[in-house]
Design a protein around this motif. Structure first.
Motif, mmCIF file in Angstrom:
data_model
loop_
_atom_site.group_PDB
_atom_site.id
_atom_site.type_symbol
_atom_site.label_atom_id
_atom_site.label_comp_id
_atom_site.label_asym_id
_atom_site.label_seq_id
_atom_site.Cartn_x
_atom_site.Cartn_y
_atom_site.Cartn_z
ATOM 1 N N ALA A 236 -3.056 6.928 -0.037
ATOM 2 C CA ALA A 236 -5.079 6.738 -0.214
ATOM 3 C C ALA A 236 -5.162 8.191 0.687
ATOM 4 O O ALA A 236 -6.145 8.521 0.786
ATOM 5 N N SER A 237 -4.330 8.345 1.894
ATOM 6 C CA SER A 237 -4.170 9.051 2.708
ATOM 7 C C SER A 237 -4.101 11.107 2.659
ATOM 8 O O SER A 237 -4.480 11.604 2.709
ATOM 9 N N ASN B 244 0.680 -1.043 -0.200
ATOM 10 C CA ASN B 244 -0.128 0.044 0.125
ATOM 11 C C ASN B 244 0.780 1.050 -0.305
ATOM 12 O O ASN B 244 1.477 1.641 1.218
ATOM 13 N N HIS C 178 -2.934 2.040 -4.587
ATOM 14 C CA HIS C 178 -3.075 3.602 -4.449
ATOM 15 C C HIS C 178 -1.947 4.423 -4.588
ATOM 16 O O HIS C 178 -2.254 5.203 -3.134
ATOM 17 N N THR D 9 0.703 4.025 1.080
ATOM 18 C CA THR D 9 0.893 4.566 2.421
ATOM 19 C C THR D 9 2.312 4.369 3.527
ATOM 20 O O THR D 9 2.257 4.618 3.719
HETATM 21 C C1 LIG Z 1 -4.325 1.547 2.067
HETATM 22 O O1 LIG Z 1 -3.831 2.623 3.302
HETATM 23 C C2 LIG Z 1 -4.764 3.423 2.797
HETATM 24 C C3 LIG Z 1 -4.752 4.906 4.569
HETATM 25 O O2 LIG Z 1 -4.519 4.519 5.247
HETATM 26 C C4 LIG Z 1 -6.337 2.407 3.450
HETATM 27 O O3 LIG Z 1 -7.607 3.710 3.730
HETATM 28 C C5 LIG Z 1 -6.731 1.620 2.758
HETATM 29 O O4 LIG Z 1 -7.559 0.759 3.055
HETATM 30 C C6 LIG Z 1 -5.426 0.683 2.121
HETATM 31 N N1 LIG Z 1 -5.904 0.063 1.158
HETATM 32 C C7 LIG Z 1 -4.879 -1.565 1.795
HETATM 33 C C8 LIG Z 1 -5.642 -2.153 0.217
HETATM 34 O O5 LIG Z 1 -4.738 -2.048 2.361
#
Ligand SMILES: *[C@@H]1O[C@H](CO)[C@@H](O)[C@H](O)[C@H]1NC(C)=O
Ligand SMILES: Cc1cc2nc3c(=O)[nH]c(=O)nc-3n(C[C@H](O)[C@H](O)[C@H](O)COP(=O)(O)OP(=O)(O)OC[C@H]3O[C@@H](n4cnc5c(N)ncnc54)[C@H](O)[C@@H]3O)c2cc1C
Ligand SMILES: *[C@@H]1O[C@H](CO)[C@@H](O)[C@H](O)[C@H]1NC(C)=O
Ligand SMILES: *[C@@H]1O[C@H](CO)[C@@H](O)[C@H](O)[C@H]1NC(C)=O
Ligand SMILES: *[C@@H]1O[C@H](CO)[C@@H](O)[C@H](O)[C@H]1NC(C)=O
Length: 541
Positions: free
Chosen positions: A259-260, A39, A233, A41
């Protein structure tokens, strides 16, 4: 010409009692253990690679897997993982992702200025996670025309096919269409083949015999795990250039957001062969070039984007092959099928078919208004209200009204082109795109001929209006960064260094009858070429 063939063979099939495809929902396919997939993030705020690929789609995945063999590669994909999502995995769920309009959907709907509802991938694997699965190569004359090395092209197709292509079990509806095509003279009958040959054939599918999809993301199985980082993301907002002291702008990094909304930067390691490669698709690639300062100077100025290089042809030459279809009712239920058979005519149209539970009020098939296929009203009237109304009307009809299938025709090429423009400076927003379906009369005549072949009716005037009013998309849109206009024959962006575009945006004509085989092949093919150049330069050091 008539449709007696079709009714005859279906009735025959009804008695043989083998109409319905068996689907295997046995056990969820084990997601591959991609240790290199994370991810965004969790990514550092700054990192360094030999190659940075923007867009983990149909061409980006095979390209990344290939380059990872001899270099450190970063693949940035704005969407999530396709694994474990039943809407993507099963043939019987076709259209569910396309009708999911949420911001996290693997499909991002867009409506061209022409009024035709369309879709783009937003997931690792890109369009190959949404598509109808038909797998078929480009013709040898297409390959020659593109200036590609025929032998490496064939090896690259084979590399792709070992993982994602299957021979479909051709059941009643598809067999009936095949017989019908042969009967009306789309000859010869070429049997099952991936090759692009005039006549009627059964092509491959990325769905296996259990109705499970194998996407371009599966090609990451070929990667060298320690050579690859895939970030999900991760939306790229901008390519960064070094301009000072350079005769030509040099691409050296990208800015992406997780994503944040947190900003990260990735840069190229120092090295003459290191590059940024944009594989963001026919909408995403021209859009990202423009957002990064490469495009028509006036247009960028109007959006307050600092010009890096005036490239007036970025976003030009956008095309979408018009698709028109005719519903053929059946007295008996037919199997659920997506495209398996194609008629390659000698007048510039391709004839294909889909069947079974394809457009009822509760269904999500290739011709369901829920996914945006709304041929009952002319393009510019296809509003959400119009869709809701049709779905509502359908829900009052008996299920037998939807028993049957569609025979469609796709106009080759096409010759008509349009353009793409930015609407906002946010890469998450769709740019505006105009395809100008049937602007060139040759495209319209090809449609008329195709429909004639399907319906074997006369009266071209009515058919011209029919083509215009019922036009849909087969989602084979391409262009925007065409070879000779925006990139050279090695896919290098004109006028700048260390930047290429490799995906469907580079095509000026849709390859084969359906493009995905060639889009995946191109990712592999260019990966091999780029590594060869890299190794050659290391040897001469
Ligand atoms: C990736 O990180 C974001 C922000 O923390 C979160 O909303 C999202 O669910 C995560 N996605 C996955 C696939 O882990
Ligand atoms: C519904 C549908 C049915 C189809 N049916 C068939 C078929 O049966 N047979 C066939 O051969 N072809 C079919 N196609 C066409 C085929 O799937 C596409 O031509 C092909 O997938 C395009 O590949 P691409 O690599 O050019 O783009 P894509 O696969 O769309 O890849 C682009 C990727 O870049 C990502 N991206 C974009 N912008 C950014 C950014 N700024 N930052 C990070 N990532 C970004 C996207 O999320 C996407 O994953 C169909 C397509 C659709 C949509
Ligand atoms: C699958 O699609 C349906 C309908 O289109 C949607 O409501 C659902 O959230 C989707 N599921 C996933 C896992 O994306
Ligand atoms: C590539 O394969 C096709 C058949 O798929 C064949 O017709 C063609 O000759 C091959 N090209 C080369 C250069 O081997
Ligand atoms: C029907 O098609 C035939 C053969 O193409 C043509 O000669 C004839 O003029 C057509 N009739 C009409 C009414 O268009």
């Amino acid at each position: 010409m008539g449709f007696g063939w079709w009714r005859r063979s279906l009735l025959g099939a009804a008695f043989s009692g083998i109409l319905l495809l068996q689907f295997c929902f046995c056990s969820a396919q084990e997601a591959p253990k991609f240790t290199f997939m994370h991810n965004a993030t969790s990514a550092p705020s700054t990192s360094y690679y030999d190659y940075i690929i923007v867009g983990g789609g149909t061409s980006g995945c095979p390209l990344a897997a290939t380059l990872s063999k001899n270099a450190r590669v970063l693949l940035l994909e704005r969407g999530g993982s396709p694994y474990g999502n039943d809407n993507i995995t099963y043939l019987s769920s076709f259209g569910r992702a396309l009708s999911d309009l949420s911001p996290t959907s693997p499909a991002q709907r867009f409506i061209s200025e022409d009024g035709v509802i369309n879709a783009r991938g937003r997931v690792l694997g890109g369009g190959s996670c949404l598509n109808a699965g038909f797998y078929t190569r480009a013709g040898t004359s297409y390959v020659a025309g593109a200036g590609w090395n025929g032998r490496l092209v064939n090896e690259s197709y084979e590399w792709v096919e070992r993982v994602v292509a299957f021979q479909p079990a051709v059941l009643e509806w598809q067999s009936a269409v095949k017989e019908g095509l042969v009967e009306v003279g789309v000859l010869p009958d070429n049997g099952f083949t991936y090759d692009h040959l005039r006549g009627t054939k059964v092509g491959g599918s990325i769905f296996d015999r259990n109705g499970r999809r194998h996407t371009a993301a599966d090609l990451l199985r070929y990667a060298r795990p320690s050579g690859l980082t895939v970030l999900l993301h991760a939306t790229v907002h901008k390519i960064l250039f070094r301009i000072k002291g350079k005769s030509r702008p040099l691409a050296h990094g990208v800015v992406f957001r997780d994503a944040s909304g947190v900003k990260h930067k990735a840069y190229l390691n120092v090295g003459p062969k290191n590059e940024i490669i944009v594989s963001a698709g026919a909408l995403g690639s021209p859009q990202l070039l423009m957002l990064s300062g490469l495009g028509p100077a006036d247009h960028l100025k109007a959006h307050n984007i600092k010009l890096v290089k005036d490239l007036p042809l970025v976003g030009q030459g956008m095309s979408d092959n018009p698709m028109n279809a005719i519903f053929i009712p059946s007295p008996v239920p037919v199997e659920v099928s997506l495209i398996e058979v194609v008629g390659i005519t000698n007048f510039g149209t391709y004839i294909e078919a889909a069947s079974g539970e394809n457009f009822g009020a509760n269904d999500y098939g290739m011709f369901s208004p829920k996914i945006g296929q709304l041929s009952t009203v002319p393009p510019k009237q296809r509003t959400q209200e119009a869709i809701n109304k049709v779905v509502e009307t359908m829900s009052t009809l008996d299920q037998t009204a939807f028993q049957g299938g569609f025979i469609l025709e796709k106009v080759m090429g096409p010759i008509s082109t349009g353009h793409l423009e930015l609407v906002t400076r946010n890469p998450n927003d769709n740019p505006s795109v105009t395809f100008n379906y049937f602007k060139e009369s040759e495209d319209l005549q090809r449609c008329v001929q195709g429909i004639k072949t399907i319906e074997s009716v006369n009266g071209s005037l009515t058919l011209e209006q029919f083509c215009k009013d019922t036009v849909m998309t087969i989602w084979h849109y391409h262009g925007g960064c065409q070879v000779g206009m925006v990139v050279d024959r090695d896919y290098k962006v004109l006028g700048v260094d260390a930047l290429r575009v490799i995906d469907g945006s580079t095509f000026n004509y849709s390859p084969g009858t359906n493009p995905q085989a060639t889009v995946m092949m191109l990712g592999r093919y260019m990966g091999v070429q780029i590594l060869r150049e890299r190794l050659a330069s290391e040897e001469t050091k």
